[in-house]
Design an enzyme around this catalytic site. Structure first.
Site, mmCIF file in Angstrom:
data_model
loop_
_atom_site.group_PDB
_atom_site.id
_atom_site.type_symbol
_atom_site.label_atom_id
_atom_site.label_comp_id
_atom_site.label_asym_id
_atom_site.label_seq_id
_atom_site.Cartn_x
_atom_site.Cartn_y
_atom_site.Cartn_z
ATOM 1 N N SER A 1 0.836 -1.201 0.000
ATOM 2 C CA SER A 1 0.000 0.000 0.000
ATOM 3 C C SER A 1 0.877 1.261 0.000
ATOM 4 C CB SER A 1 -0.956 -0.050 1.191
ATOM 5 O OG SER A 1 -2.043 0.819 1.007
ATOM 6 N N ASP B 1 -5.398 -3.549 -3.296
ATOM 7 C CA ASP B 1 -4.470 -3.176 -2.227
ATOM 8 C C ASP B 1 -3.799 -4.395 -1.584
ATOM 9 O OD1 ASP B 1 -3.481 -2.249 0.419
ATOM 10 O OD2 ASP B 1 -4.479 -0.390 -0.160
#
Length: 608
Positions: A361, A475
């Site tokens: 991320s 993600d």
């Protein structure tokens, strides 16, 4: 499998390098070595099988073993690779249980066998040493105990491609770390003219095996310098002996027909041995796409870019080969991830060289910027451009796929990384994403930086998934927000993790009895003191996406083999990008204090 008599100094050296015998007096090690049976396993030979009686512990003095788990369908999955200084069979020795794994020699391997009877005798005669062995093994069995990492190679083959000079490579590495380089001339000087290039099965074979076995035990790292000739019997011998193969290629040169033939031969001969690429650069950075051609042609697992005139690059490669590399893991956390930049600055000021970075991320973005050569101050400015000027999370769109459109995000990543590829960067980097199509975490060590960093940051429902070869990537924090395990599997000797996603509470004030309507939302925005805000849809989606990963991260935080830096960033909202400089400073100060505690603890341990 053949039994040999190991020289006492070699046997003691092998035992002294094992964790389970750390601190044992040399006299006791000598006695233990004499009581052990030393055996040479040929390439592919099985040391033990799942279900076999477990009465012995084996010490690896030289060579390489694969540890495999047999599934219900009978297929074997390699779960660990072990080399010199490792042990196998400790649990069965203590418990008397049957073997739970199959262990097979990757190449010729020297092992010492400690029988249960010898262990019982050791316990009777030296209870303190036996207690230490039991304590170490028991520590491996505790809940949350770290997996034992792949050990550093004892013998590395250097294979020249497209005219490179591996003797120069060996000399540069020798200046960075203790090692012994062996070429045909050196071996012939020890064993007689023609021994090194003698055909397999010749009269020199046993002497060669004994010579290599002795060298591996006596020296911390052996480099075997292969011939460029595809038909060389020495090169064949080198490849069959190696724990790891480094194909050394010149920067900017594409693999030609001869090079592809060499790579094919290397891959066929060393199917189960890690194979890597070393690219030598005399100037400039890697030509986009060339590294990928070499990796694909030779099925090479990773790469190291070395600027020939840069001593720091040679030291980095030496640390990698000797298991002393430092890997930095940067976790996800949205805006809290700006603290990673301060952590990088503090580590640099403390003189802690980072050899590779892995991120998820926001950690993927910071790590990706580090990989292209930016320094902390430059990473700050690049983030300022992205989050304060381009502002990829500014515009909402019709929520067919996500709340935010993906155009701004693609523009932001293109501005950061252009057409750069992960495998072309001088600084080694990986990032993680979550493959929704296959329901698994993905580790990206090659491919377009912009695409995979964007995928690693695409919170499901908030940012549209990245389409990659027909599959949907989101993600990395969905399944692995703090990718410590992938970093451990790279063989890094030390792992540092910057954790910016501390345990979070997610609740609302007791005055809320049901979800708010439009009027209540507007009233709260106007009157900030009107109780705790009800989480927005963006916050709810972000929290939902990381639930599983948060649980996994809690387990990672218990690991004793990882040094954690946890900047106090709880008060910052994960999607509020306005406090860039403030959060960077928080990360810096926290890292400085944490590093000081590490140094103090290290000093205390040395005094003890």
């Amino acid at each position: 499998m053949r039994t040999i008599r190991a020289e006492p100094r070699h046997a003691v050296g092998a035992l002294a390098g094992c964790a389970v015998f750390t601190g044992m007096p040399e006299a006791r090690l000598e006695e233990l070595a004499r009581s052990m049976e030393w055996t040479v396993l040929d390439r592919g030979e099985v040391l033990m099988r799942t279900g076999d009686p477990g009465d012995d512990l084996f010490v690896v003095a030289g060579g390489r073993l694969n540890v495999s788990i047999v599934g219900a369908d009978g297929t074997e999955t390699i779960v660990r690779e072990i080399g010199r200084g490792s042990t196998v069979g400790e649990v069965a020795l203590l418990t008397g249980s049957r073997r739970t794994a199959t262990v097979r020699a990757v190449r010729d391997t020297l092992v010492g066998r400690l029988s249960r009877a010898s262990f019982v005798k050791l316990m009777e005669e030296d209870p303190s040493s036996a207690l230490e062995l039991t304590r170490v093994v028991a520590g491996w069995l505790l809940p949350g105990s770290p997996p034992r990492r792949t050990s550093a190679p004892a013998t590395v083959a250097l294979v020249p491609a497209s005219g490179t000079d591996v003797r120069e490579v060996a000399a540069r590495l020798a200046a960075a770390t203790p090692l012994r380089a062996l070429d045909p001339e050196t071996v012939d000087a020890a064993l007689g003219e023609g021994a090194a290039r003698s055909p397999a099965g010749s009269e020199h074979e046993r002497a060669l095996a004994d010579f290599f076995d002795s060298a591996e035990v006596a020296d911390p790292l052996i480099l075997l310098l292969a011939d460029p000739d595809l038909e060389s019997s020495w090169t064949e011998r080198v490849l069959r002996r190696a724990d790891r193969v480094l194909v050394v290629a010149p920067g900017g040169v594409r693999p030609d027909r001869h090079a592809r033939g060499l790579l094919a031969r290397v891959a066929a001969t060393t199917a189960e041995v890690p194979r890597e690429l070393v690219v030598l650069h005399h100037r400039g950075r890697a030509t986009t796409g060339v590294t990928e051609l070499w990796r694909d042609a030779g099925e090479l697992g990773r790469q190291t870019h070395v600027t020939v005139a840069d001593d720091g690059d040679w030291q980095r490669l030496a640390r990698h080969l000797t298991g002393r590399a430092t890997g930095l893991v940067l976790g996800g956390g949205g805006a809290r991830g700006f603290a990673h930049i301060g952590v990088l600055r503090a580590l640099d000021e403390a003189g802690i060289a980072i050899d590779r970075v892995g991120g998820s991320s926001m950690g993927a973005m910071v790590g990706g910027l580090w990989s292209i050569g930016l320094e902390p101050d430059e990473i700050v400015e690049r983030n300022r451009e992205v989050w304060h000027e381009i502002r990829p999370l500014k515009g909402f769109t019709l929520p067919f796929v996500a709340l935010h459109g993906s155009r701004r995000s693609r523009v932001a990543m293109a501005e950061c990384f252009g057409d750069r590829r992960i495998e072309d960067q001088a600084r080694e980097f990986f990032c993680t994403s979550t493959n929704l199509t296959r329901n698994r975490s993905v580790i990206h060590t090659s491919g377009p930086l912009s695409r995979y960093v964007l995928a690693s940051m695409s919170i499901p429902g908030i940012v549209a998934p990245v389409i990659d070869h027909g599959e949907l990537l989101v993600d990395g924090g969905v399944l692995d927000n703090l990718p410590v395990d992938p970093m451990s599997r790279t063989g890094a000797g030390r792992v540092i993790a910057s954790d910016v996603s501390p345990p979070r509470t997610f609740s609302v004030g007791s005055h809320w009895q049901q979800e708010p309507g439009l009027v209540q939302v507007l009233r709260h925005r106007i009157r900030q003191g009107a109780g705790t805000a009800f989480p927005s849809i963006v916050r709810i989606l972000e929290r939902t996406a990381t639930l599983a990963s948060d649980r996994a991260a809690n387990t990672q935080r218990m690991r004793s083999d990882v040094r954690f830096i946890a900047p106090p960033v709880e008060k910052y909202d994960t999607l509020d990008m306005r406090h860039l400089d403030e959060i960077v400073e928080v990360g810096y100060r926290s890292a400085v204090e944490t590093i000081a505690r590490w140094h103090q603890a290290d000093d205390d341990n040395e005094e003890d």
